[in-house]
Scaffold this motif. Sequence first.
Motif, PDB file in Angstrom:
ATOM      1  N   GLU A 214       5.172  -0.261  -9.735  1.00 60.75           N
ATOM      2  CA  GLU A 214       4.185  -0.111 -11.048  1.00 60.75           C
ATOM      3  C   GLU A 214       4.170   1.608 -11.403  1.00 60.75           C
ATOM      4  O   GLU A 214       3.599   2.389 -10.438  1.00 60.75           O
ATOM      5  CB  GLU A 214       2.573  -0.289 -10.807  1.00 60.75           C
ATOM      6  CG  GLU A 214       2.430  -1.568 -10.402  1.00 60.75           C
ATOM      7  CD  GLU A 214       1.158  -2.248  -9.847  1.00 60.75           C
ATOM      8  OE1 GLU A 214       0.037  -1.827 -10.443  1.00 60.75           O
ATOM      9  OE2 GLU A 214       1.065  -2.659  -8.565  1.00 60.75           O
ATOM     10  N   HIS A 341       2.847   2.456  -7.362  1.00 59.29           N
ATOM     11  CA  HIS A 341       2.612   1.438  -6.205  1.00 59.29           C
ATOM     12  C   HIS A 341       3.738   0.424  -5.956  1.00 59.29           C
ATOM     13  O   HIS A 341       4.393   0.199  -7.111  1.00 59.29           O
ATOM     14  CB  HIS A 341       1.388   0.202  -6.691  1.00 59.29           C
ATOM     15  CG  HIS A 341       0.104   0.914  -6.928  1.00 59.29           C
ATOM     16  ND1 HIS A 341      -0.898   0.317  -7.290  1.00 59.29           N
ATOM     17  CD2 HIS A 341      -0.289   2.244  -6.675  1.00 59.29           C
ATOM     18  CE1 HIS A 341      -1.937   1.139  -7.300  1.00 59.29           C
ATOM     19  NE2 HIS A 341      -1.561   2.441  -6.940  1.00 59.29           N
ATOM     20  N   ASN A 343       4.885  -2.760  -4.619  1.00 61.06           N
ATOM     21  CA  ASN A 343       4.890  -4.266  -4.376  1.00 61.06           C
ATOM     22  C   ASN A 343       5.891  -4.697  -3.700  1.00 61.06           C
ATOM     23  O   ASN A 343       7.025  -4.569  -4.204  1.00 61.06           O
ATOM     24  CB  ASN A 343       4.355  -5.179  -5.478  1.00 61.06           C
ATOM     25  CG  ASN A 343       3.009  -4.623  -6.344  1.00 61.06           C
ATOM     26  OD1 ASN A 343       2.038  -4.958  -5.859  1.00 61.06           O
ATOM     27  ND2 ASN A 343       3.204  -3.697  -7.128  1.00 61.06           N
ATOM     28  N   GLU A 471       1.268  -4.343  -0.848  1.00 62.99           N
ATOM     29  CA  GLU A 471       1.230  -3.110  -2.027  1.00 62.99           C
ATOM     30  C   GLU A 471       1.105  -1.885  -1.446  1.00 62.99           C
ATOM     31  O   GLU A 471       0.133  -1.319  -0.861  1.00 62.99           O
ATOM     32  CB  GLU A 471       0.189  -3.397  -2.986  1.00 62.99           C
ATOM     33  CG  GLU A 471       0.025  -2.788  -4.385  1.00 62.99           C
ATOM     34  CD  GLU A 471      -0.737  -3.082  -5.522  1.00 62.99           C
ATOM     35  OE1 GLU A 471      -1.016  -4.200  -5.376  1.00 62.99           O
ATOM     36  OE2 GLU A 471      -1.157  -2.303  -6.183  1.00 62.99           O
TER      37      GLU A 471
HETATM   38 MG    MG Z   1      -0.956  -3.672  -8.396  1.00 61.16          MG
END
Ligand code: MG
Length: 727
Positions: A214, A341, A343, A471
Amino acid sequence: MSKLRFQALHDIHQRFKVEFNSKEKPVDLFRKNVFGDKAMRQYLSTVSYESVQNAINKGDNIGRITADSIATGMKTWALEKGATHYTHWFQPLTGATAEKHDAFFEITTDGHVIDKFDGAQLAQQEPDASSFPNGGIRNTFEARGYTAWDPTSPAFIYDKTLCIPTVFVAYTGEALDYKTPLLKALNAIDVAATNVAHYFNKNVSKVTATLGWEQEFFLIDKSLAAARPDITLTGRTLLGHASAKGQQLEDHYFGSIPSRVLVYLKELEQESLQLGIPVKTRHNEVAPNQFEIAPVYEEANLAVDHNALLMDVMEKIAQRHHFKVLFHEKPFAGVNGSGKHNNWSLATDKGVNLLSPGSTPMKNLQFLTFFINTIKAVHTHEELLRASIASASNDYRLGANEAPPSIISVFIGSQLTRVLDELEKVTDGKLSPQEKTDLKLNVIGKIPEILLDNTDRNRTSPFAFTGNKFEFRAVGSSANCASPMTVLNAIVAQQLIDFKSSVDALIEGKKMKKDDAIFNVLREYIKDSKSIRFEGDGYGAAWEKEAKKRKISNNKNTVEALKAKVSASSIHIFENLSIMNKVEIQARYEIELEEYVKRIQIESRVLGDIARNHIIPTAIRYQNVLIDNVKGLKEIYGEEYTAFAKAQTLIIKIISEKVAIVNALILDMTDTRRKANVLELEKRAKYYAEEVIAFFNTIRKHCDKLELLVEDELWPLPKYRELLFVN
Ligand code: MG
Ligand code: ADP
């Protein structure tokens, strides 16, 4: 007001009429400019197609003749799409992507003009790469690094150039880029995880790490950014008083995207989709002018390439929209910083997410195995994981009150905590049939239901389990994901290898059943790794104290953090898994320390320059205005003037004081830099981290006070309220 600031503010609303309308649908755009499966089937012979598939799926080598034939197909495809050049596209340790374009165009010895691109050019290129960082591995006089094709990441066309993703290595074989060790770590996790997955399903033949990043960023008007030397040269503001309105109204997060930004994002998405980047989500972030864009997750190597490519594309498209993208982790004091982030999960070639609970107790035991092993890996190697996200710019974000702290911990939620608490109680040795049935029915069997209800997400955790993936939130927005992904996959791979050998030892040595052996080993792991689990407020001061008690590291700056990269246990893990050798590890350590020093040195110089060339002269100019005013008052009122000049004389005095302080601090800071610069690298970096940076906030504080005092018209630098709220 300075000409630049005035012009920037004046022009904004007239200039930004950039339109972007596309009639093409995302499904039609997707991978349009990628030499992916569809294009390969069309442009390659069956033999060539299959050899690329085998290279992707099994790591097989591609022979010279096949490479020629692949190159021919690729060239035909690229020329039809209007490409004129080709380049090996790679990720050197500078953090940016690199490319050197060559035209297809060539003149033969007998004078004909042809488009040439063969297997040799596809497979290897020798960029004159002597000035990429190499930590002393490669003597600059020899400059013989070469790039080599990575068939697992498909070629693509950008800006009429055929880009071939490659690794970058020294002629002596050492890796000089991010991708080489990443590919090796991904191979290690594949082998280790496949072996463990065999406890549960013999048919698994491959495990891939998946990554969905992200990307957070700020978008600032280009003219405003250009009027700030600090943003231009360091990517962040080194000074600037907080805007009266910041993020306190919480009105930006998930709010409606400003129309000018939306136009930019639309074009960006269109371009990204054509390049095969599966962008899916866009939204406003917490801070004003802060946004996020996220794709559908992909195989980790491809996802890493796609993030690097996206960052590049974002900057290019921003030009056309008169925006500057800030990827810096903390461009503005007092409002949220940006992260990226990561993941992460593991998927088998049978389509099973190993970190997702399943429908049967067996599948859930598999889930628990990978889940607990990941926690154990993070526990054992928390310092290395912390080091993997260390950078000068991320230092300003980590531990600032809205970002994950520099302490690594794992959040799993109260429900899974209860499951682990139950598992911790399983019998030492063989489990009774009753115990096993109980476990299967009441603990493991219930996992899917409880996870559906997994609402207690903790936003303050640097490493959180979020239902079917972990995450990793401490990653910085400007980082190349390869660095944390290499470490995360390496430590989990090593952990799974250790797990398998412990389980096998119980099965063979103690004649235990497989399930019993797994339960026994997991039980010990749960106990051993308990201290890394933390469910509370990661931002609070209490956690710092608690973490210290638990003996979890708290390396607050990059220089402290990086040491873990060259520790005996890190070297052991990288060498054992053939990810990097000692020379490569040491070289990277030095490159990162040097980069750290350079960044802080640049910030320090820029801060000094701005204070000297912008702030002090402006303050004095305003002081002169006041002095003239006081003189005038004296002319009118004679000795009674003091009654009318109180405020003015006070401000005159404060300005003099502040100017003197700022000036002295700058001299002092320059002296400190001089002292630092003669030290050897490790000491120099430490000196910068502790002594040089120490000046930044103090200088800033006094300059920001002057910003509040001095007449707005005279102030040369765009202010926070303009940078953050004009769009
Ligand atoms: Mg997230
Ligand atoms: P949020 O965390 O904001 O609630 P999502 O859970 O939908 O959002 O996903 C965030 C990111 O996680 C997306 O990029 C998504 O593709 C990625 N993601 C989802 N599942 C996986 C997975 N199995 N492996 C890796 N990334 C994943």
